[in-house]
Design an enzyme around this catalytic site. Sequence first.
Site, PDB file in Angstrom:
ATOM      1  N   SER A 190       0.829  -1.196   0.000  1.00 51.98           N
ATOM      2  CA  SER A 190       0.000   0.000   0.000  1.00 51.98           C
ATOM      3  C   SER A 190       0.866   1.250   0.000  1.00 51.98           C
ATOM      4  O   SER A 190       1.779   1.391   0.817  1.00 51.98           O
ATOM      5  CB  SER A 190      -0.915  -0.004   1.230  1.00 51.98           C
ATOM      6  OG  SER A 190      -1.696   1.163   1.260  1.00 51.98           O
ATOM      7  N   GLY A 191       0.575   2.170  -0.917  1.00 50.81           N
ATOM      8  CA  GLY A 191       1.337   3.407  -1.016  1.00 50.81           C
ATOM      9  C   GLY A 191       2.479   3.335  -2.007  1.00 50.81           C
ATOM     10  O   GLY A 191       3.210   4.303  -2.179  1.00 50.81           O
ATOM     11  N   THR A 224      -2.157   1.897  -7.945  1.00 49.89           N
ATOM     12  CA  THR A 224      -3.333   2.482  -8.602  1.00 49.89           C
ATOM     13  C   THR A 224      -2.919   3.491  -9.676  1.00 49.89           C
ATOM     14  O   THR A 224      -3.468   3.500 -10.784  1.00 49.89           O
ATOM     15  CB  THR A 224      -4.228   3.161  -7.558  1.00 49.89           C
ATOM     16  OG1 THR A 224      -4.629   2.191  -6.589  1.00 49.89           O
ATOM     17  CG2 THR A 224      -5.465   3.749  -8.203  1.00 49.89           C
ATOM     18  N   ASN A 238      -0.862   5.476   2.827  1.00 48.69           N
ATOM     19  CA  ASN A 238      -1.274   5.970   1.508  1.00 48.69           C
ATOM     20  C   ASN A 238      -2.577   6.747   1.661  1.00 48.69           C
ATOM     21  O   ASN A 238      -3.508   6.284   2.301  1.00 48.69           O
ATOM     22  CB  ASN A 238      -1.468   4.781   0.557  1.00 48.69           C
ATOM     23  CG  ASN A 238      -1.758   5.219  -0.868  1.00 48.69           C
ATOM     24  OD1 ASN A 238      -1.767   6.403  -1.160  1.00 48.69           O
ATOM     25  ND2 ASN A 238      -2.001   4.261  -1.733  1.00 48.69           N
ATOM     26  N   SER A 267      -5.420   4.651  -0.773  1.00 49.38           N
ATOM     27  CA  SER A 267      -5.087   3.234  -0.794  1.00 49.38           C
ATOM     28  C   SER A 267      -6.272   2.413  -1.297  1.00 49.38           C
ATOM     29  O   SER A 267      -7.401   2.570  -0.828  1.00 49.38           O
ATOM     30  CB  SER A 267      -4.696   2.776   0.612  1.00 49.38           C
ATOM     31  OG  SER A 267      -4.459   1.391   0.642  1.00 49.38           O
ATOM     32  N   SER A 268      -6.012   1.525  -2.270  1.00 50.51           N
ATOM     33  CA  SER A 268      -7.059   0.624  -2.758  1.00 50.51           C
ATOM     34  C   SER A 268      -7.296  -0.455  -1.707  1.00 50.51           C
ATOM     35  O   SER A 268      -6.372  -1.209  -1.366  1.00 50.51           O
ATOM     36  CB  SER A 268      -6.636  -0.011  -4.084  1.00 50.51           C
ATOM     37  OG  SER A 268      -6.454   0.954  -5.068  1.00 50.51           O
ATOM     38  N   GLY A 279      -0.332  -5.805  -2.366  1.00 49.11           N
ATOM     39  CA  GLY A 279       0.964  -6.462  -2.276  1.00 49.11           C
ATOM     40  C   GLY A 279       1.081  -7.264  -0.987  1.00 49.11           C
ATOM     41  O   GLY A 279       0.155  -7.319  -0.159  1.00 49.11           O
ATOM     42  N   GLU A 285       1.743  -8.162   2.679  1.00 50.97           N
ATOM     43  CA  GLU A 285       1.561  -7.311   3.860  1.00 50.97           C
ATOM     44  C   GLU A 285       2.120  -8.001   5.086  1.00 50.97           C
ATOM     45  O   GLU A 285       1.779  -9.157   5.392  1.00 50.97           O
ATOM     46  CB  GLU A 285       0.080  -6.984   4.066  1.00 50.97           C
ATOM     47  CG  GLU A 285      -0.490  -6.082   2.974  1.00 50.97           C
ATOM     48  CD  GLU A 285      -1.884  -5.569   3.290  1.00 50.97           C
ATOM     49  OE1 GLU A 285      -2.493  -6.087   4.250  1.00 50.97           O
ATOM     50  OE2 GLU A 285      -2.357  -4.668   2.579  1.00 50.97           O
TER      51      GLU A 285
END
Length: 1078
Positions: free
Chosen positions: A110-111, A115, A160, A163-164, A390, A392
């Site tokens: 994330s970040g 996206t 992020n 973040s998605s 991704g 984590e």
Amino acid sequence: MAKMEVKTSLLDNMIGVGDMVLLEPLNEESFINNLKKRFDHNEIYTYIGSVVISVNPYRSLPIYSPEKVEEYRNRNFYELSPHIFALSDEAYRSLRDQDKDQCILITGESGAGKTEASKLVMSYVAAVCGKGAEVNQVKEQLLQSNPVLEAFGNAKTVRNDNSSRFGKYMDIEFDFKGDPLGGVISNYLLEKSRVVKQPRGERNFHVFYQLLSGASEELLSKLKLERDFSRYNYLSLDSAKVNGVDDAANFRTVRNAMQIVGFMDHEAESVLEVVAAVLKLGNIEFKPESRVNGLDESKIKDKNELKEICELTSIDQSVLERAFSFRTVEAKQEKVSTTLNVAQAYYARDALAKNLYSRLFSWLVNRINESIKAQTKVRKKVMGVLDIYGFEIFEDNSFEQFIINYCNEKLQQIFIELTLKEEQEEYVREDIEWTHIDYFNNAIICDLIENNTNGILAMLDEECLRPGTVTDETFLEKLNQVCATHQHFESRMSKSSRFLNDTSLPHSCFRIQHYAGKVLYQVEGFVDKNNDLLYRDLSQAMWKAGHALIKSLFPEGNPAKINLKRPPTAGSQFKASVATLMKNLQTKNPNYIRCIKPNDKKAAHIFNEALVCHQIRYLGLLENVRVRRAGYAFRQAYEPCLERYKMLCKQTWPHWKGPARSGVEVLFNELEIPVEEYSFGRSKIFIRNPRTLFKLEDLRKQRLEDLATLIQKIYRGWKCRTHFLLMKKSQIVIAAWYRRYAQQKRYQQIKSSALVIQSYIRGWKARKILRELKHQKRCKEAVTTIAAYWHGTQVRREYRKFFRANAGKKIYEFTMQRIVQKYFLEMKNKMPSLSPIDMNWPPRPYLFLDSTHKELKRIFHLWRCKKYRDQFTDQQKLIYEEKLEASELFKDKKALYPSSVGQPFQGAYLEINKNPKYKKLKDSIEEKIIIAEVVNKINRANGKSTSRIFLLTNNNLLLADQKSGQIKSEVPLGDVTKVSMSSQNDGFFAVHLKEGSEAASKGDFLFSSDHLIEMATKLYRTTLSQTKQKLNIEISDEFLVQFRQDKVCVKFIQGSQKNGSVPMCKRKNNRLLEVAVP
């Protein structure tokens, strides 16, 4: 002049190493240093073969402009510096030209910019594919689906700001020309727990904040919402506002995007109503109550929120209230209803909110798919874009992290398999011997998780379905029994843990050795999150809603379709989705983008080596490089290879006329490169060691310097020769021009001298001739003079006797003749101007010319008056005749006359022909109108005035109403006998009519006008012209007028100053009408 396009190579002006396959030495430290060096120079993209590594710069870079798109369009992958556009172009051209379905896998934590990377891929494809109205509409819909999904599926996290919180896979479908036809979106594992609870420093999904910030007051009132975030328990307040994010503007963007994608207005309103209902669900609170039988139950504290939710969703309030207080369990033909305590009620409320939002999101994805799906049934080419979470590793890792990491294990597995497959296919295609590559196969880890009999997910499902007491602890015990011997599983009770003597491992946790490292999972919540239960009472309550969208989201609530079978668990659903995804990806040609986050501060220019190292490990990038360079580190087609290095060999420089492969063979033999360092394929040369490539680059660089020196030498020589020839040519031109100038100057001097000599000779000759002529003339004059004197002497002798008798008379006549002649000549020069009003005349010089002088003055004045009159037009003559007539009538008689002299007589002051108001009046008069003027008609009874239109034609005098234009009176000019007026400075006048005439029945007319002199003059001249009789003009300060049967005296007196400059008319008695003139 257009800038010349220069084709470069990945190896030109390279900062660090553009392709990690060429990195020497290859280790973790050199890998990170190379990334950092490129990052510091704004080079955020690096290759591992055909894999793109993208480091998030956390700022805007000028590398995505339309010019960049054109630069990478239809270019070889390694032709330019690394860029995401190069990979996008390679994938698109393979799909369009080679008919290969493509997929682009974007991974990272994330970040890291996943996206944004997916947006860049889609925007590039949209920019390079075809144009046209329908194609542009499809592209616009595909691009505008992103803002909608981001609003409902993205949130601000500590890592992020956008973040998605879901995985997204989009298949973009193209026709045979490469133009987009539509797309299909698949979503994976929305983080619905975020709806009811967010970690500290994070926000709920964007749409909640956008709705409250950007909706109008009218819409908020309709949705029964308030703009204050603090009113809603589901919204975290510590980070409700994000710097640099305008939620209100984003809300307008989302509404516009929904319209472009194809949402109807009522659908968009229904979606917002569901979002509002989810927000308000968080405000429902419960209080405990004890029943008579001793069981605890819950009641809703404030039913106002419940009432508003029911109004929004059109649900019976009592039905929803009961669903929050009771739970009905059905088993075969039996139904058991139990009460819910406060904790269970809160669980039911949160479960409903999560399910409602999750199902709404799935509905949105399906609705978007309906709009963007391809409308034609022709065979389609497909490009898939996978934007998924991704790997984590957090401090507290739960069920969500477990299945996310499972998905990444599967992606790593397919990545290794497809990469090896691609390498092997290329070796076979190029007829290069394939050697086995040793690598870590993570299939054992995937089997540990997904095995249908003893995998962790299977154990979790089995534990959830087992009757009796089921807890997270019993699930962990089962894992310890089944997986204790697995080499990648650790817990307090496993053999691996005891062997490692890992006493730091907590009792309620287990650890899995993933390909990216060890991850410790907290077992708490695994069972509940896998069950993901929603009480049937709540499903049925939702199905009973009058709200069409909500009712469609809960089909299982239909009593006619009650299914007692337990719904599939979250783990099994996700496992099936991942399997489908893997099957889909294996049918496509893969392209990889690995996203890396350089720091946790979301700040530019900061590169945290420890954080990057952690991501490199779990993304398996070093493993990827080793697989890529296990055989040959670098490969290149013969043509570009020969083009790049041909200057290193005399036989290939500057042009090689044979096949490209032969040229490369000659080149490598000339350079004495060891045979084991390279191999020749069918269309490419394969170089085993990066050192060999760098040696070639060093030789090329040195040779380029030598060539540059040679080019400079030749250029300088050419420049000097060109300069010399130019100077020589210039010298010749200058010399020629100088000689020409010198000869011209010498010629001019000789010519000038010749002219001077000629002029002197001609002058001498002329003077000589002149002297001779003068002498001859003097001789003739002398002869003539002598003859004249002689003749005079003879005449005088003859006439001497007659001379004295007539001498006086002759002298007198001659003298008078000369005086008169002189007088006329002087008068000619002293004549006055031709203006008739110029009274100047020269004085007489002699008394005896007095009568002549006066007659000349009279004749000259008459002549210049005639000249002046001859200039007049007929209309001007008429005006002057009227002015002359007015002078004869009123000069020295009427005090108003002098002021009228300078005013031109216009006559038609009202412009009846142009004014549409008087069209009816104009149509009723057939004769020519001489005067059209507004006058004040004096009332015979009281002396007050009324506005009337005074019209004079050739035969009649007419009075008309000023407002309506209706004719009030019409008097033939033959019935007008006299016009009376005062001698003072006023505009009053009386028109006397013939006694006994039809017009005189009411008596004479008394008027007041600002153009008295003009009106009286024109009336006088018109009457004279028509009747051949002069109209009597009486000028007196007292005169009689006939009012019906009475004669009234009109008397003009001197008025006081208080009346101003306006004359006042007042009826004194039956016989007297006074007019006060100022």
